[in-house]
Design a protein around this motif. Structure first.
Motif, PDB file in Angstrom:
ATOM      1  N   SER A 122      45.169  29.390  39.155  1.00 35.83           N
ATOM      2  CA  SER A 122      44.202  30.670  38.734  1.00 35.83           C
ATOM      3  C   SER A 122      44.028  31.709  37.673  1.00 35.83           C
ATOM      4  CB  SER A 122      43.313  31.565  40.376  1.00 35.83           C
ATOM      5  OG  SER A 122      45.102  31.621  40.808  1.00 35.83           O
ATOM      6  N   LEU A 123      44.966  31.346  37.262  1.00 35.57           N
ATOM      7  CA  LEU A 123      45.975  31.789  36.897  1.00 35.57           C
ATOM      8  C   LEU A 123      45.361  31.845  35.515  1.00 35.57           C
ATOM      9  CD1 LEU A 123      49.465  33.542  37.005  1.00 35.57           C
ATOM     10  CD2 LEU A 123      47.029  35.228  37.156  1.00 35.57           C
ATOM     11  N   ARG A 139      47.563  39.430  33.237  1.00 33.44           N
ATOM     12  CA  ARG A 139      48.563  40.621  33.121  1.00 33.44           C
ATOM     13  C   ARG A 139      50.273  40.197  33.757  1.00 33.44           C
ATOM     14  NH1 ARG A 139      44.169  44.930  35.176  1.00 33.44           N
ATOM     15  NH2 ARG A 139      45.016  44.113  37.118  1.00 33.44           N
ATOM     16  N   LEU A 140      51.173  41.281  33.010  1.00 40.26           N
ATOM     17  CA  LEU A 140      52.703  41.273  33.744  1.00 40.26           C
ATOM     18  C   LEU A 140      52.537  41.049  35.285  1.00 40.26           C
ATOM     19  CD1 LEU A 140      55.308  41.067  32.962  1.00 40.26           C
ATOM     20  CD2 LEU A 140      55.764  43.317  32.881  1.00 40.26           C
ATOM     21  N   LYS A 141      51.514  42.101  36.358  1.00 38.07           N
ATOM     22  CA  LYS A 141      52.101  41.943  37.427  1.00 38.07           C
ATOM     23  C   LYS A 141      50.891  40.184  37.696  1.00 38.07           C
ATOM     24  CE  LYS A 141      47.392  44.790  38.916  1.00 38.07           C
ATOM     25  NZ  LYS A 141      46.462  45.026  39.156  1.00 38.07           N
ATOM     26  N   ASP A 142      50.333  39.688  37.162  1.00 37.47           N
ATOM     27  CA  ASP A 142      50.004  38.854  37.949  1.00 37.47           C
ATOM     28  C   ASP A 142      51.313  37.475  37.746  1.00 37.47           C
ATOM     29  OD1 ASP A 142      47.342  39.572  38.260  1.00 37.47           O
ATOM     30  OD2 ASP A 142      46.732  39.081  35.868  1.00 37.47           O
ATOM     31  N   PHE A 143      52.312  37.651  36.731  1.00 36.26           N
ATOM     32  CA  PHE A 143      53.406  36.880  37.458  1.00 36.26           C
ATOM     33  C   PHE A 143      54.135  37.065  37.485  1.00 36.26           C
ATOM     34  CE2 PHE A 143      50.960  36.109  32.732  1.00 36.26           C
ATOM     35  CZ  PHE A 143      51.025  34.173  32.429  1.00 36.26           C
ATOM     36  N   ALA A 144      54.560  38.173  37.772  1.00 38.60           N
ATOM     37  CA  ALA A 144      55.479  38.717  38.812  1.00 38.60           C
ATOM     38  C   ALA A 144      54.579  38.636  40.540  1.00 38.60           C
ATOM     39  CB  ALA A 144      55.286  40.658  38.509  1.00 38.60           C
TER      40      ALA A 144
END
Length: 161
Positions: A122-123, A139-144
């Motif tokens: 989905s990313l 964003r960084l929070k998506d990867f986190a």
């Protein structure tokens, strides 16, 4: 940001409940497919799942014929060709999960890695605007979140003591 726009971004409680219920149904489906796969093989499991879905869809379509008909049915745009490929990915998913559920990964490991794969894809779909989605840079929070899902998957798989 006003309170109206921030509340519009929050999912309704019913939507959260439906998403939670669909996750529970997915777990049951993977478990049932794994059981069929244990006794009949992964391909047979896929045939059973999709045969059952086909019968249910035909019954649903037959019931729709008795409902009110819309005169604007011909005004709807045609589905893109890639939309018809869902059955291929579904058959592959059932075959793979029916196989992995019956390995040391078990049900929880299969579902955990499946969730990580869904979030990763989905990313990518957001990043490149796949399937007509608007492009969005993760964003960084998506990867986190992805890292936490992957870490949790590893704990589930390797932390069985």
């Amino acid at each position: 940001m006003s309170s109206n726009s921030s509340s519009a971004l929050r999912p309704a409680p019913l939507h959260l409940l439906l998403a939670f219920a669909s996750g529970g149904l997915l777990t049951l489906m993977v478990d049932f497919n794994g059981l069929v796969g244990l006794y009949g093989g992964a391909m047979y499991s896929s045939w059973v799942a999709h045969g059952t879905g086909t019968v249910a869809a035909l019954i649903f379509l037959a019931l729709l014929r008795f409902g009110p008909h819309s005169s604007t049915a011909t005004d709807k745009p045609r589905a893109p060709l890639w939309a018809y490929l869902g059955g291929v990915s579904g058959a592959l998913t059932v075959t793979l999960t029916s196989t992995t559920v019956n390995t040391p990964l078990a049900l929880s490991g299969t579902l955990a890695l499946g969730l990580a794969g869904q979030v990763l894809f989905s990313l990518a779909a957001d990043r490149w605007g796949l399937f007509g989605l608007p492009k969005r840079i993760p964003r960084l929070k998506d990867f986190a979140a992805l890292a936490l899902i992957f870490a949790g998957s590893m704990i589930i798989i390797f932390g069985q003591g």
